[in-house]
Design a protein around this motif. Structure first.
Motif, PDB file in Angstrom:
ATOM      1  N   GLY B 573      78.957  35.453  86.830  1.00  0.00           N
ATOM      2  CA  GLY B 573      79.381  35.879  88.162  1.00  0.00           C
ATOM      3  C   GLY B 573      79.472  37.382  88.317  1.00  0.00           C
ATOM      4  N   GLU B 574      79.290  38.150  87.205  1.00  0.00           N
ATOM      5  CA  GLU B 574      79.415  39.599  87.322  1.00  0.00           C
ATOM      6  C   GLU B 574      78.210  40.357  86.782  1.00  0.00           C
ATOM      7  N   SER B 575      77.671  39.902  85.661  1.00  0.00           N
ATOM      8  CA  SER B 575      76.605  40.684  85.035  1.00  0.00           C
ATOM      9  C   SER B 575      75.830  39.844  84.031  1.00  0.00           C
ATOM     10  N   VAL B 576      74.673  40.372  83.620  1.00  0.00           N
ATOM     11  CA  VAL B 576      73.835  39.659  82.671  1.00  0.00           C
ATOM     12  C   VAL B 576      72.910  40.658  81.976  1.00  0.00           C
ATOM     13  N   MET B 577      72.454  40.328  80.753  1.00  0.00           N
ATOM     14  CA  MET B 577      71.442  41.133  80.069  1.00  0.00           C
ATOM     15  C   MET B 577      70.171  40.305  80.031  1.00  0.00           C
ATOM     16  N   GLN B 578      69.041  40.937  80.285  1.00  0.00           N
ATOM     17  CA  GLN B 578      67.808  40.166  80.368  1.00  0.00           C
ATOM     18  C   GLN B 578      66.616  41.071  80.076  1.00  0.00           C
ATOM     19  N   PRO B 579      65.691  40.642  79.197  1.00  0.00           N
ATOM     20  CA  PRO B 579      64.469  41.429  79.037  1.00  0.00           C
ATOM     21  C   PRO B 579      63.581  41.209  80.266  1.00  0.00           C
TER      22      PRO B 579
END
Lengths: 318, 632
Positions: B573-579
């Motif tokens: 709901g706030e953030s994510v890491m993604q290539p």
């Protein structure tokens, strides 16, 4: 023809200012009647204040000014406080709720006399009403309890919501075949009774009734992907969907109203991902993921969802 | 009444003040003892005696300054440290703290007051407490230094002043005063002078520069209406020639002001105007600016006054916000950029679409805050802020904005940011931080002006490893475009944050912030990009003030965001890491997990209820509602 003041005692309301009151939904809260033309004139619920006694239930309110509500009368079924320029009407002799509603309707019929430039303060009491002897017979036979019990659940045994964290992710394309809607301009719409589902967030998405044959089957879910995005509705009848709407057909399972509504709730939860710069078009929708409660065999637990929804208020009506 | 010992305390304070330079001639500071000649102070204290009998009462020392007529320091002395303060601070006769707060609260009706309580009769035993009462408030608080420590000594006037204006309440009051005035000024210019929209902010900024010229400041009110325009332009010219800018730039800068200097409505008044303003409208405008705006420039260096006016004037008209695709960066976004870049005295900041200079000013403030030596401060102002602006009028605004702060002007260029010569010169300066709010959507047919080309141009100017931050329309992060490949070929996409939908209200455009690492190919860096869902900045739309931080939520949200980004935190709901690659979407919405922890039974109840209503009443119900809405 009698004047209003011959049938009712007119009295100025509390003239409270809403912004000085504390709004509250608590069990002891009181309706606040303003100059609105809808929701029975009730614009808020507020905390009871010691210094003011709420007006009694069974009286009629009439807004004296305001853009929308001037001259509109409502029978108040609960005790209430009034805002500015609201008159309270108390019947001079005992009468049934049905009759009070009749008079409220007659008063409201005069609303064209009032508006932005002309308040009703001075003249309301002298408005002429139809003869009291001539109240139509059907007024008193009206059934005011027709919707009693609408709030009941379908069955009374409450079902707890399992922890959504324990649910399993599923792509929408694994659950549904997703089909597009089709545009139909206003000029091409024929009069009729087929529901026309547009990108609206109210009225189950239905924006018109048309004469064309439906293009989508009953018991499917409509999801808008443009305009008011991610408004998901369970459609109980066959319908036409506009091209701003995608339609979800269940793959290998039956959708009931209850399971449909369960799914709609979860689909709407994805709304935050989309805006008018980023639409929920067909490809994105197919790959979108929702989480669902599962059986021990790792299949969606339709039975649980059905039972859960049927224990919610109003589910007797679905 | 004053006891002998109290005299000793007073003498200690007097000595301290002298030592700290309060008494020096020409510093504009006046120290009064047990009285005041200032009429407003007299009337506020006329009934302020500490015994609450309604007589006049005066604190031991009262310090005022010509710099800011709305600021006072008051001192109250007690010989015995035991009489420093009472527990409830409500015995003004006996106790120093109680007494000084008593006076300060009387004076705070008009003034921002620093209240100093001093007790003790020797220098070593002396106890000092310092409080701040912002103007218009009856609440007091400890005056603290930048690191939050309460002030426990007598300190120089400028330090009191700085710490007091550092206070958020004081800053807020100052902001709302200025806002009110900019409305009033707009009204005056609009009705009486009929100046075109884009010239209005020039009128303000030009006047402020003219006021820097002492002789203009002193004489303008005695000039004849027909001479004032010439004198105005002359004063600007003189101030520009004093400024440390190349001649060619001075000419470009002066050009936009000369239109105003020949504007007929600002000259000799016609017979109708003369009734109201016999000396002409221009003089009226000038004297109002002098009274209401000049103090801000003169005193508060941390305030983008010109940008503020520009924004305020734009609000009233369609202005150029559509035609030229110019959307003014909200100030809190400029602040956010400086925090994302974590600017320091070592940063060298470049803005290739400088506008009124908002990013540069914000960056400068943050850099100066961290600077330790004077040398560093000079270096920041002289070498570490670089701007390019194409529009001559905007350039004049940006340059005047910088001149008013006495800094940075040498590195402001009036040119297209796609001009090779300029870019070459900028590259030589080796900037390591880029900030950008490019012009939006300059027609789809002109593909060369796609927002991402501006981003690329900025990144190509930065030193390898430098940070480039840009706020661009959401479509840049989503729609395929060849420039995306070019960007990733040379630079690394470090982070993308989705911004509030109505950030640029009243201009409707959905945006995101992109953070890039310059000169490092994305594939080579081979790292995941951080995506943030920054949709709620706490601001709300208000009727008269636009979109503002009405409930003071912004500082906490800002700190939360910056912390998340710096530590690359991941929360549903706030953030994510993604290539990501050029083929992917560069936005959080595509990858973030939905936050199911917020899902409750109420969500389901709501859906079931509205469906049940639909089943019970069908569409009639809705239509009635709509009809009622329309009439409301």
């Amino acid at each position: 023809m009698p004047k209003i003041s011959e049938i009712f005692v007119l009295q100025y309301g509390h003239s409270l200012e809403l912004n000085r009151l504390e709004q509250s939904d608590g069990p002891d809260s009181v309706n606040f009647v303003g100059r609105a033309a809808r929701n029975n004139g009730v614009t808020a619920k507020v905390k009871r204040i010691a210094a003011e006694k709420p007006a009694p239930a069974g009286t009629i309110t009439v807004a004296l000014g305001g853009q929308g509500g001037a001259g509109v009368a409502f029978l108040q079924p609960f005790p209430y406080y009034c805002g500015r320029d609201v008159m309270i009407l108390k019947a001079r002799k005992p009468m049934s709720d049905q009759e009070k509603l009749w008079w409220a309707t007659c008063i409201t019929a005069n609303r064209f006399r009032f508006g932005f430039g002309r308040q009703a303060n001075r003249t309301l009491k002298d408005l002429m009403l139809p003869d009291a002897m001539k109240v139509p017979a059907w007024v008193n036979s009206a059934n005011l309890d027709r919707y009693q019990g609408a709030k009941l659940p379908a069955h009374t045994k409450p079902v707890l919501l399992t922890a959504p964290k324990s649910w399993k992710p599923l792509a929408l394309q694994d659950l549904f075949t997703i089909k597009k809607g089709q545009r139909l301009t206003k000029a091409d719409m024929l009069p009729g009774n087929t529901p026309y589902v547009g990108a609206s967030d109210t009225g189950n998405g239905i924006t018109a009734r048309i004469g064309q044959d439906p293009i989508h089957e009953a018991r499917t879910i409509s999801v808008s992907y443009n305009g008011s995005v991610a408004e998901a509705f369970f459609q109980p009848e066959a319908y036409w969907a506009t091209d701003d709407v995608n339609v979800l057909y269940p793959k290998g399972f039956q959708l009931s109203a209850a399971t449909g509504l369960f799914l709609c709730t979860l689909i709407r939860l994805e709304k935050y991902r989309f805006n008018y710069g980023r639409k929920w078009h067909l490809e994105r929708m197919r790959e979108s993921i929702i989480r669902l409660p599962m059986t021990t065999h790792q299949k969606p637990d339709w039975d649980y969802m059905e039972q859960f929804v049927k224990a919610l208020p109003y589910s007797s009506q679905i | 009444m004053t006891s002998k010992n109290e005299r000793k305390t007073e003498a200690l304070v007097r000595d301290a003040l002298r030592e700290l330079g309060y008494g020096e001639p020409d510093n504009g500071i006046s120290v009064e003892e047990q009285k005041s000649e200032i009429a407003k102070v007299k009337s506020l204290l006329s009934k302020a005696s500490k015994n609450a009998k309604g007589n006049a009462g005066y604190p031991e020392f009262l310090v005022s300054s010509q710099k800011d007529a709305a600021f006072l320091i008051v001192f109250e002395c007690k010989p015995d440290v035991k009489k420093h303060e009472s527990p409830a601070r409500n015995k003004p006769i006996e106790y120093a703290v109680d007494g000084v707060l008593h006076y300060a609260q009387h004076l705070a009706k008009h003034y921002t007051v620093v209240a100093v309580a001093v007790s003790g009769s020797t220098a070593s035993s002396m106890r000092v407490s310092t409080f701040l009462v912002p103007a218009g408030s009856s609440e007091y608080k400890d005056l603290t230094n930048e690191s939050g420590e309460p002030v426990r000594d007598i300190i120089p006037f400028d330090d009191y002043y700085r710490l007091a204006s550092f206070d958020p309440d004081v800053a807020k009051k100052r902001h709302s005063d200025l806002l009110a005035f900019s409305k009033e000024l707009h009204e005056l210019i609009w009705t009486k002078a009929k100046i075109s929209e884009e010239d209005k902010p020039l009128l303000v900024s030009g006047s402020l520069i003219a006021f820097m010229n002492n002789s203009f400041m002193k004489t303008f009110s005695s000039l004849a209406a027909e001479d004032i325009q010439e004198a105005w332009l002359g004063a600007i010219k003189k101030e520009l020639s004093n400024a440390d800018i190349p001649q060619a730039k001075k000419d470009t800068m002066l050009q936009p002001y000369s239109t105003i200097a020949v504007h007929p409505n600002l000259g000799k008044p016609d017979s109708k105007t003369a009734k109201e303003y016999p000396d002409g409208v221009f003089k009226e405008i000038l004297s109002r600016i002098c009274e209401n705006v000049w103090p801000y420039i003169n005193v508060y260096h941390d305030f983008d006054v010109v940008g503020q006016f520009y924004g305020e004037f734009l609000k009233y008209t369609a202005g150029d916000k559509k035609a030229l695709g110019i959307v003014l960066t909200p100030r809190h976004v400029a602040e956010l950029f400086s925090l994302i870049a974590n600017v320091s005295p070592e940063s060298k900041v470049l803005d290739i679409c400088a506008g009124t200079g908002g990013f540069l000013i914000s960056a400068m403030q943050h850099m100066l805050k961290k600077a330790v030596t004077d040398e560093q401060r000079q270096d920041i102002k002289r070498n570490r802020l670089i701007g390019i602006e194409n529009n001559p009028k905007m350039f004049a605004l940006a340059a005047s904005n910088m001149i008013l702060r006495g800094d940075g002007k040498a590195n402001l260029h009036q040119a297209s940011c796609f001009d090779d010569a300029i870019i070459k010169a900028v590259r030589k300066m080796k900037p390591n931080t880029g900030m950008l709010n490019p012009p939006y959507s300059q027609s789809k047919s002109d593909a060369e002006l796609h927002e991402l080309y501006f981003v690329k141009q900025m990144l190509d100017c930065l030193e390898p490893g430098g940070t480039g931050i840009a706020i661009v329309p959401m479509s840049c992060a989503i729609s395929p475009h060849p420039v995306r490949e070019e960007l990733m070929k040379h630079h690394t996409l470090d982070a993308v944050m989705s911004m509030p939908q109505e950030l640029f209200y009243p201009v409707g455009i959905v945006t995101c912030i992109m953070v890039w690492i310059a000169g490092r190919p994305h594939a080579k860096s081979a790292k995941k990009t951080w995506f943030g869902y920054w949709r709620e900045d706490g601001f709300v739309k208000t009727k008269h003030k636009g979109r503002i931080d009405l409930y003071g939520k912004w500082p906490a949200i800002r700190d939360h965001w910056v912390e998340q980004y710096r530590n690359r935190e991941v929360h549903p709901g706030e953030s994510v890491m993604q290539p990501v690659t050029t083929a992917d979407e560069w936005c959080v919405e595509a990858y973030m997990e939905t936050d199911y922890s917020t899902l409750t039974q109420e969500h389901f109840e709501h859906v079931v209820k509205s469906y049940a209503m639909f089943r019970l009443f069908g569409r009639e119900n809705e239509q009635e509602q709509e009809a009622a809405d329309a009439e409301d």
